[in-house]
Design a protein around this motif. Structure first.
Motif, PDB file in Angstrom:
ATOM      1  N   VAL A   1      -0.919   1.369   6.318  1.00 28.29           N
ATOM      2  CA  VAL A   1      -1.124   2.797   6.066  1.00 28.29           C
ATOM      3  C   VAL A   1      -0.463   3.625   7.160  1.00 28.29           C
ATOM      4  O   VAL A   1       0.248   4.603   6.888  1.00 28.29           O
ATOM      5  CB  VAL A   1      -2.630   3.128   5.974  1.00 28.29           C
TER       6      VAL A   1
ATOM      7  N   ASP B   1       2.264   1.517  -3.653  1.00 29.20           N
ATOM      8  CA  ASP B   1       1.184   1.796  -4.599  1.00 29.20           C
ATOM      9  C   ASP B   1       0.673   3.231  -4.481  1.00 29.20           C
ATOM     10  O   ASP B   1       0.137   3.783  -5.450  1.00 29.20           O
ATOM     11  CB  ASP B   1       0.016   0.830  -4.369  1.00 29.20           C
ATOM     12  N   ASN B   2       0.811   3.809  -3.305  1.00 27.42           N
ATOM     13  CA  ASN B   2       0.332   5.183  -3.076  1.00 27.42           C
ATOM     14  C   ASN B   2       1.491   6.125  -2.742  1.00 27.42           C
ATOM     15  O   ASN B   2       1.333   7.075  -1.988  1.00 27.42           O
ATOM     16  CB  ASN B   2      -0.680   5.200  -1.927  1.00 27.42           C
TER      17      ASN B   2
ATOM     18  N   VAL C   1       0.829  -1.201   0.000  1.00 26.56           N
ATOM     19  CA  VAL C   1       0.000   0.000   0.000  1.00 26.56           C
ATOM     20  C   VAL C   1       0.869   1.260   0.000  1.00 26.56           C
ATOM     21  O   VAL C   1       0.485   2.280  -0.586  1.00 26.56           O
ATOM     22  CB  VAL C   1      -0.957  -0.016   1.223  1.00 26.56           C
TER      23      VAL C   1
ATOM     24  N   GLU D   1      -8.229   0.770   2.717  1.00 30.63           N
ATOM     25  CA  GLU D   1      -6.966   0.059   2.892  1.00 30.63           C
ATOM     26  C   GLU D   1      -6.806  -0.389   4.349  1.00 30.63           C
ATOM     27  O   GLU D   1      -7.385   0.195   5.258  1.00 30.63           O
ATOM     28  CB  GLU D   1      -5.785   0.959   2.507  1.00 30.63           C
TER      29      GLU D   1
ATOM     30  N   ARG E   1     -10.645   4.717   0.840  1.00 33.27           N
ATOM     31  CA  ARG E   1     -10.215   3.642  -0.066  1.00 33.27           C
ATOM     32  C   ARG E   1     -10.243   2.273   0.590  1.00 33.27           C
ATOM     33  O   ARG E   1     -10.000   1.267  -0.068  1.00 33.27           O
ATOM     34  CB  ARG E   1      -8.814   3.928  -0.596  1.00 33.27           C
TER      35      ARG E   1
ATOM     36  N   LEU F   1      -6.685   6.931   2.902  1.00 35.90           N
ATOM     37  CA  LEU F   1      -6.426   5.544   2.522  1.00 35.90           C
ATOM     38  C   LEU F   1      -7.240   4.562   3.348  1.00 35.90           C
ATOM     39  O   LEU F   1      -7.689   3.528   2.833  1.00 35.90           O
ATOM     40  CB  LEU F   1      -4.932   5.236   2.668  1.00 35.90           C
ATOM     41  N   THR F   2      -7.454   4.860   4.629  1.00 37.46           N
ATOM     42  CA  THR F   2      -8.196   3.918   5.479  1.00 37.46           C
ATOM     43  C   THR F   2      -9.705   4.086   5.362  1.00 37.46           C
ATOM     44  O   THR F   2     -10.439   3.101   5.361  1.00 37.46           O
ATOM     45  CB  THR F   2      -7.784   4.080   6.957  1.00 37.46           C
TER      46      THR F   2
END
Length: 216
Positions: A186, A6-7, A3, A181, A179, A175-176
């Motif tokens: 994260v 990817d981010n 993660v 994740e 999205r 992100l959490t």
């Protein structure tokens, strides 16, 4: 850890935004804290009262309350602006009280004869403070001042919770929450981002402490 990779661009932008917040808050806190420290040691009673009141209010008030006041209280009295600047303002107001006390401790460590000699040659209080006392005092306040500034960098995460946007806290939230994740990887990425700021800052302050110790 995928993660994070990817981010990576999102983390990078959050890191840069957090770095910007910290840089502006450090500059503002140092300037305002030095001014308030001058008030604290001023021979003018009203200025000493202002300095003492400032420190007592902001040092004993939770940072979240100060940020709530800046973000939601200032608009109520007609002061409008972006949450970014409200967040920095709250962080500067809060941290300046601790900066003031660190600098004041350094001022008190300078032998009184230095200020007396400055006044004997005709320097005003402001001139003796800025040209004689402060340059000597700042050498002794690097360790406590460094601790205050590193704590301020960590406190910038709380500023992110007030809608500043784009910082590391916002990255973790995006992100959490948005999205979906997993929280652990994260948060590891967010922690690494803050460590990339605080560890070099600690190394720099340690070098500066050794440098001024040699120069004394």
């Amino acid at each position: 850890m995928d993660v994070i990779f990817d981010n990576f661009s999102l983390y990078r932008d959050g890191f840069l935004q957090t770095l910007r917040i910290c840089a502006l808050a450090v500059i503002g806190s140092l300037i305002l804290g030095t001014v308030i420290a001058g008030f604290r040691v001023s021979p003018v009673p009203p200025l000493r009262w202002v300095g003492t009141s400032w420190v007592n209010v902001f040092r004993n008030c939770p940072l979240t309350v100060v940020l709530f006041f800046c973000a939601f209280g200032l608009p109520e009295i007609g002061v409008n602006g972006a949450y970014f600047w409200f967040g920095i303002t709250g962080l500067v107001l809060y941290t300046s009280a601790f900066v003031c006390e660190a600098i004041r401790s350094g001022i008190n460590s300078v032998p009184p004869g230095q200020a007396e000699a400055a006044r004997a040659v005709g320097l005003t209080f402001g001139q003796s403070l800025s040209t004689v006392v402060l340059p000597q005092a700042l050498r002794t306040v690097v360790p406590p001042l460094g601790s205050v500034l590193i704590a301020m960098i960590k406190n910038s995460a709380i500023v992110g919770a007030f809608g500043v946007g784009g910082d590391l806290f916002a990255v973790g939230d995006t992100l959490t929450s948005a999205r979906g994740e997993a929280a652990l990887p994260v948060l590891i990425g967010v922690v690494l981002g803050y460590l990339l700021i605080t560890i070099p800052a600690g190394v720099l302050l340690g070098w500066l402490e050794r440098k001024v110790a040699i120069a004394r």
